[in-house]
Design a protein around this motif. Structure first.
Motif, PDB file in Angstrom:
ATOM      1  N   TYR A 130      55.252  49.170  82.663  1.00  0.00           N
ATOM      2  CA  TYR A 130      54.407  48.858  83.824  1.00  0.00           C
ATOM      3  C   TYR A 130      53.516  47.667  83.497  1.00  0.00           C
ATOM      4  O   TYR A 130      53.329  47.315  82.324  1.00  0.00           O
ATOM      5  N   ALA A 131      52.978  47.052  84.532  1.00  0.00           N
ATOM      6  CA  ALA A 131      51.947  46.003  84.414  1.00  0.00           C
ATOM      7  C   ALA A 131      52.328  44.875  83.456  1.00  0.00           C
ATOM      8  O   ALA A 131      51.516  44.472  82.630  1.00  0.00           O
ATOM      9  N   TRP A 158      52.951  47.053  79.484  1.00  0.00           N
ATOM     10  CA  TRP A 158      52.391  48.328  79.040  1.00  0.00           C
ATOM     11  C   TRP A 158      53.551  49.307  78.889  1.00  0.00           C
ATOM     12  O   TRP A 158      54.353  49.436  79.811  1.00  0.00           O
ATOM     13  N   PRO A 193      51.050  54.474  85.176  1.00  0.00           N
ATOM     14  CA  PRO A 193      49.896  55.252  85.631  1.00  0.00           C
ATOM     15  C   PRO A 193      50.332  56.590  86.247  1.00  0.00           C
ATOM     16  O   PRO A 193      51.389  56.650  86.887  1.00  0.00           O
ATOM     17  N   LYS A 236      36.946  50.443  81.793  1.00  0.00           N
ATOM     18  CA  LYS A 236      37.742  49.769  80.762  1.00  0.00           C
ATOM     19  C   LYS A 236      37.036  48.586  80.096  1.00  0.00           C
ATOM     20  O   LYS A 236      36.300  47.833  80.729  1.00  0.00           O
ATOM     21  N   GLU A 269      49.923  46.063  92.405  1.00  0.00           N
ATOM     22  CA  GLU A 269      49.050  45.765  91.273  1.00  0.00           C
ATOM     23  C   GLU A 269      49.666  44.659  90.415  1.00  0.00           C
ATOM     24  O   GLU A 269      50.870  44.420  90.445  1.00  0.00           O
ATOM     25  N   CYS A 270      48.819  44.047  89.609  1.00  0.00           N
ATOM     26  CA  CYS A 270      49.228  43.146  88.518  1.00  0.00           C
ATOM     27  C   CYS A 270      50.262  42.093  88.902  1.00  0.00           C
ATOM     28  O   CYS A 270      51.358  42.042  88.326  1.00  0.00           O
ATOM     29  N   ASN A 291      46.054  50.429  78.235  1.00  0.00           N
ATOM     30  CA  ASN A 291      47.035  50.239  79.308  1.00  0.00           C
ATOM     31  C   ASN A 291      47.404  48.770  79.417  1.00  0.00           C
ATOM     32  O   ASN A 291      47.930  48.239  78.419  1.00  0.00           O
ATOM     33  N   ASP A 292      47.225  48.125  80.527  1.00  0.00           N
ATOM     34  CA  ASP A 292      47.838  46.808  80.755  1.00  0.00           C
ATOM     35  C   ASP A 292      47.535  45.755  79.678  1.00  0.00           C
ATOM     36  O   ASP A 292      46.381  45.627  79.258  1.00  0.00           O
ATOM     37  N   TYR A 331      38.479  45.272  84.600  1.00  0.00           N
ATOM     38  CA  TYR A 331      39.885  45.567  84.868  1.00  0.00           C
ATOM     39  C   TYR A 331      40.760  44.348  84.576  1.00  0.00           C
ATOM     40  O   TYR A 331      40.275  43.287  84.176  1.00  0.00           O
ATOM     41  N   SER A 332      42.053  44.504  84.848  1.00  0.00           N
ATOM     42  CA  SER A 332      43.042  43.533  84.381  1.00  0.00           C
ATOM     43  C   SER A 332      42.844  42.121  84.906  1.00  0.00           C
ATOM     44  O   SER A 332      42.272  41.910  85.971  1.00  0.00           O
ATOM     45  N   ARG A 344      42.751  43.472  93.108  1.00  0.00           N
ATOM     46  CA  ARG A 344      42.455  43.259  91.676  1.00  0.00           C
ATOM     47  C   ARG A 344      43.568  42.538  90.922  1.00  0.00           C
ATOM     48  O   ARG A 344      44.620  42.251  91.447  1.00  0.00           O
ATOM     49  N   ASP A 345      43.299  42.306  89.645  1.00  0.00           N
ATOM     50  CA  ASP A 345      44.242  41.780  88.653  1.00  0.00           C
ATOM     51  C   ASP A 345      44.580  40.303  88.894  1.00  0.00           C
ATOM     52  O   ASP A 345      45.755  39.939  89.051  1.00  0.00           O
ATOM     53  N   GLN A 348      43.751  46.361  78.387  1.00  0.00           N
ATOM     54  CA  GLN A 348      42.886  47.360  79.003  1.00  0.00           C
ATOM     55  C   GLN A 348      42.671  48.487  78.009  1.00  0.00           C
ATOM     56  O   GLN A 348      43.644  49.048  77.475  1.00  0.00           O
TER      57      GLN A 348
HETATM   58  C1  FRU Z   1      47.350  48.881  86.330  1.00  0.00           C
HETATM   59  C2  FRU Z   1      45.871  48.976  86.634  1.00  0.00           C
HETATM   60  C3  FRU Z   1      45.334  47.688  87.216  1.00  0.00           C
HETATM   61  C4  FRU Z   1      43.880  47.761  86.881  1.00  0.00           C
HETATM   62  C5  FRU Z   1      43.900  48.402  85.523  1.00  0.00           C
HETATM   63  C6  FRU Z   1      42.747  49.307  85.221  1.00  0.00           C
HETATM   64  O1  FRU Z   1      47.756  49.782  85.357  1.00  0.00           O
HETATM   65  O2  FRU Z   1      45.603  50.058  87.503  1.00  0.00           O
HETATM   66  O3  FRU Z   1      45.588  47.514  88.598  1.00  0.00           O
HETATM   67  O4  FRU Z   1      43.266  46.516  86.850  1.00  0.00           O
HETATM   68  O5  FRU Z   1      45.103  49.152  85.464  1.00  0.00           O
HETATM   69  O6  FRU Z   1      42.802  49.717  83.893  1.00  0.00           O
END
Ligand code: FRU
Length: 481
Positions: free
Chosen positions: A283-284, A300, A304, A71, A221-222, A43-44, A103-104, A162-163, A60
């Protein structure tokens, strides 16, 4: 040094790559010039940095299956953004503060040490979440040693916090974190530090349910904050925006605000939110500044909770990928995205036609077909009516000149039905497309809009056709990549 637990986790992941290497390699839908996972789910993009002449892209990664979970950080490097090398696994979930996922996060250079900031995700036996912002360091940019927690959850937020994205301004470090307030509003929260270890909480710089925004999602997020062409841009992924006409059509959104951050009051005064991409899978995104002074974005190619389990590649033990690197420019308060010029290195076997004229008919142009190709339509001139490009019988790009509307349609890989994404466009003058077996990125009018999507055509259908109901003229170039 890595702990024993982290080393064991990493060994397990390598075994997984070995076990499924062949299966992934044999998938027709695997991508040829995009970053994708060696196995499992990607993912990200994380920790983007141009460091000592090398581009680093971490990501990720769930090696053990094609869903989410605890992750890892996978790692690719490149000298030119085109030829990528798979590096050693950078981080694995192993310690009390990150055991359910590294995580990210982001990367910086600190006195010659490549330093990562990421979120340690922890769940207790009842599924309750805890979150820690953590640091890891490397002298060679390849072997990372965790340094533990640097930021714990401040009051006023849930554990959806997060992130971290870290940058330097003057002689201080700043960190922006994606957050959910206790009132369930998405926020971007700022911290400041002199030494990267002790962080002062400065509060939310903007967010939903604030002076500047009404309700605007239940979680952001992110986040990424950077200066570009004399202004500041905050990229963020708000979750929970309601679809509105052509906007916010994906399950979760990704976009930006342009404004000015006051580092003293920790307030970001900004204009309206604009989406970064009009397609289905985006995304992200995260950005980095390179030695040429370019602000480069990679995202990405996924969203999600959006048909994740329906991707046909799951049968080959992998899912998702990253977008092409795109250069960002700010013009009149709007972000333009163009594919980095290095991509031209991939071009082979050029075919070009000029002044292609189509009037109330459908046409195939000899040699303009394929599954791993770049197509560039320029000087598009449509006098009334509709133009349409049909791609491999699975996707169509349609411009409706009276309604000034651009549409990307595709056959859904979840249920086979046609689905679409659209945006208003005053005039269409160019379409620059990158097709990579099961992905497409369409740059419209030199980056004014972008549509990113996955699609899954039959291997043997490589036909691209052009049609106009009206009078259409354009120049076209095609390369195999
Ligand atoms: C975004 C996310 C972030 C998180 C990560 C987990 O896609 O949900 O917020 O850190 O992916 O994989």
């Amino acid at each position: 040094m890595k702990s024993e637990t982290e080393r064991e986790k990493i060994e397990q992941a390598y075994r997984e790559i070995e076990k499924y290497r062949d299966k992934v390699e044999k998938d027709y839908y695997r991508l040829q010039y995009h970053l994708m996972p060696p196995v499992g789910l990607m993912n990200d993009p994380n920790g983007l940095i141009h460091w000592n002449g090398v581009y680093h892209v971490f990501y990720q990664w769930m090696p053990f299956h094609t869903g989410h979970g605890a992750k890892f950080w996978g790692h690719y490097t490149s000298c030119d953004l085109i030829h990528w090398k798979q590096e050693k696994i950078a981080l694995a979930p192993s310690e009390w503060y990150d055991k359910d996922g590294c995580y990210s996060g982001s990367a910086i250079d600190h006195d010659g040490v490549l330093t990562l900031f990421y979120t340690g995700n922890v769940k207790d036996e009842h599924g309750n979440r805890q979150t820690y912002q953590c640091m890891a360091v490397s002298k060679n940019g390849i072997d990372f040693e965790k340094k533990g927690v640097v930021v714990t959850l401040p009051d006023g937020y849930t554990a959806h916090f997060r992130d971290p994205k870290v940058w330097k301004k003057g002689d201080k470090w700043y960190m922006i974190v994606g957050a959910q307030s206790e009132s369930l509003d998405g926020k971007a929260v700022l911290f400041r530090s002199q030494n990267l270890r002790d962080w002062e909480h400065l509060g939310p710089i903007t967010g939903g349910n604030s002076r500047q925004l009404g309700k605007f999602g239940y979680m952001w997020e992110c986040p990424d904050l950077f200066e570009l062409d004399g202004q500041e841009v905050l990229i963020v992924c708000p979750q929970g925006l309601e679809a509105e006409a052509m906007r916010y059509q994906n399950v979760h959104q990704s976009g930006y605000f342009v404004g000015r951050l006051d580092y003293e009051t920790a307030q970001f005064l900004h204009g309206p939110f604009a989406e970064l991409d009009r397609g289905f899978e985006f995304y992200a995104p995260q950005t980095m500044l390179d030695a040429k002074g370019r602000r480069i974005l990679i995202a990405w190619m996924g969203v999600p909770d959006q048909d994740e389990d329906k991707h046909p590649t799951i049968a080959h033990r992998w899912v998702h990928a990253l977008t092409l690197p795109r250069e960002l420019k700010l013009k009149d308060g709007k972000l333009y995205q163009t594919p980095v010029e290095e991509l031209q290195m991939l071009r082979k076997d050029k075919i070009a036609y000029s002044n292609v004229t189509i009037a109330n008919e459908e046409m195939i142009l000899e040699g303009i077909s394929g599954d791993v190709i770049e197509l560039n339509l320029e000087n598009i001139c449509l006098s009334g009516g509709i133009m349409e490009i049909a791609i491999r019988n699975t996707a169509r790009i349609i411009y409706h000149s009276d309604e000034r509307m651009l549409t990307l349609e595709r056959k859904s890989f979840a249920n086979g039905l046609t689905e679409k994404r659209q945006c208003r466009l005053e005039r269409l003058h160019s379409l620059h497309m990158f097709l990579d077996t099961s992905s497409m990125e369409v740059f419209v009018n030199k980056g004014e809009e972008v549509f990113t999507a996955r699609f899954f055509p039959y291997k043997h259908n490589q036909t691209i056709s052009f049609a106009a109901n009206g009078h259409l003229v354009f120049d076209i170039q095609k390369w195999s990549l």
